[in-house]
Design a protein around this motif. Structure first.
Motif, mmCIF file in Angstrom:
data_model
loop_
_atom_site.group_PDB
_atom_site.id
_atom_site.type_symbol
_atom_site.label_atom_id
_atom_site.label_comp_id
_atom_site.label_asym_id
_atom_site.label_seq_id
_atom_site.Cartn_x
_atom_site.Cartn_y
_atom_site.Cartn_z
ATOM 1 N N ARG A 1 60.013 36.441 47.610
ATOM 2 C CA ARG A 1 59.887 35.138 48.255
ATOM 3 C C ARG A 1 58.572 35.053 49.038
ATOM 4 N N ASP A 2 58.251 36.121 49.788
ATOM 5 C CA ASP A 2 57.008 36.139 50.571
ATOM 6 C C ASP A 2 55.779 36.012 49.670
ATOM 7 N N LEU A 3 55.771 36.754 48.556
ATOM 8 C CA LEU A 3 54.636 36.691 47.632
ATOM 9 C C LEU A 3 54.472 35.284 47.052
ATOM 10 N N TYR B 1 52.120 37.434 40.246
ATOM 11 C CA TYR B 1 51.668 37.524 41.639
ATOM 12 C C TYR B 1 50.447 38.423 41.797
ATOM 13 N N GLN B 2 49.968 38.999 40.699
ATOM 14 C CA GLN B 2 48.795 39.878 40.672
ATOM 15 C C GLN B 2 48.940 41.048 41.651
ATOM 16 N N VAL B 3 50.086 41.703 41.575
ATOM 17 C CA VAL B 3 50.325 42.926 42.344
ATOM 18 C C VAL B 3 50.840 43.980 41.367
ATOM 19 N N SER B 4 50.678 45.239 41.735
ATOM 20 C CA SER B 4 51.212 46.288 40.876
ATOM 21 C C SER B 4 52.725 46.333 41.035
ATOM 22 N N LEU B 5 53.395 46.880 40.050
ATOM 23 C CA LEU B 5 54.843 47.020 40.118
ATOM 24 C C LEU B 5 55.226 47.907 41.300
ATOM 25 N N ASP B 6 54.454 48.962 41.557
ATOM 26 C CA ASP B 6 54.715 49.825 42.713
ATOM 27 C C ASP B 6 54.678 49.040 44.008
ATOM 28 N N ASP B 7 53.686 48.177 44.151
ATOM 29 C CA ASP B 7 53.593 47.375 45.368
ATOM 30 C C ASP B 7 54.742 46.382 45.473
ATOM 31 N N LEU B 8 55.202 45.902 44.341
ATOM 32 C CA LEU B 8 56.285 44.932 44.342
ATOM 33 C C LEU B 8 57.599 45.557 44.805
#
Length: 193
Positions: free
Chosen positions: A14-16, A60-67
């Motif tokens: 939600r934040d992303l 969201y252009q983030v890595s899966l680890d960051d997600l």
């Protein structure tokens, strides 16, 4: 994933989405995931699966680890996980896949015999922190010392090597779509930049 980690994924999603000013409908159009599934993921009533998280990480252009394992909200630190390959250590200095990527690279002295120039899409800027770096760029063969920088289109045949007897440290910024790094100097009141 542990139960607590799973519970944290929904609010993070939600934040992303909100940080990027996207609606559930826009995310649904981009990912192919239904609005109701997205809503249930964000509220925590739907268990996140790899099949759902992969397209969301891309959107969201983030890595899966960051997600799934993001640092605390508001924490600006990049938690770098060094990557060691072929006598080099790469330390990521940015976390956003798809755009400009920044790395600190430590180039060892015993890199083996591979001295073949490569080409690929993109644009690279590098700055030598310590040691000597040998940059083979097309027909050019340059030695860069601490404080020197180079920028080049990576579609040109290139190779970055250690050019001395000590490990070399380099900061690199790479743009996969050919983005160029722009350095702008501001003039001070006495006219000196």
């Amino acid at each position: 994933m542990a139960k607590d980690e799973l519970a944290a994924v929904g609010p993070r999603l939600r934040d992303l989405r909100q940080q990027r000013d996207l609606t559930l409908h826009q995310v649904a159009d981009t990912t192919g995931i239904s609005v109701s599934t997205l809503s249930r993921l964000e509220s925590g009533s739907r268990k996140p699966t790899l099949e759902l998280l992969l397209p969301l990480a891309k959107a969201y252009q983030v890595s899966l680890d960051d997600l799934v394992d993001a640092p605390e909200t508001g924490d600006p630190r990049v938690r770098a996980r060094p990557i060691v390959r072929g006598g080099r250590t790469y330390i990521p200095l940015s976390r956003r896949p798809g755009g400009l990527q920044a790395f600190k690279t430590i180039i060892g002295t015993g890199e083996g015999d591979c001295h073949e120039q490569k080409t690929h899409e993109g644009y690279e800027w590098l700055y030598v922190l310590s040691g000597t770096v040998r940059l083979r760029l097309g027909e050019h063969d340059l030695l860069l010392e601490p404080g020197e920088a180079a920028e080049f289109d990576t579609r040109l045949p290139h190779l970055v090597l250690n050019g001395g007897t000590e490990p070399a440290e380099v900061i690199s910024i790479f743009g996969p779509q050919g983005e160029r790094v722009h350095i702008r100097a501001r003039s001070t009141s006495n006219g000196v930049s």
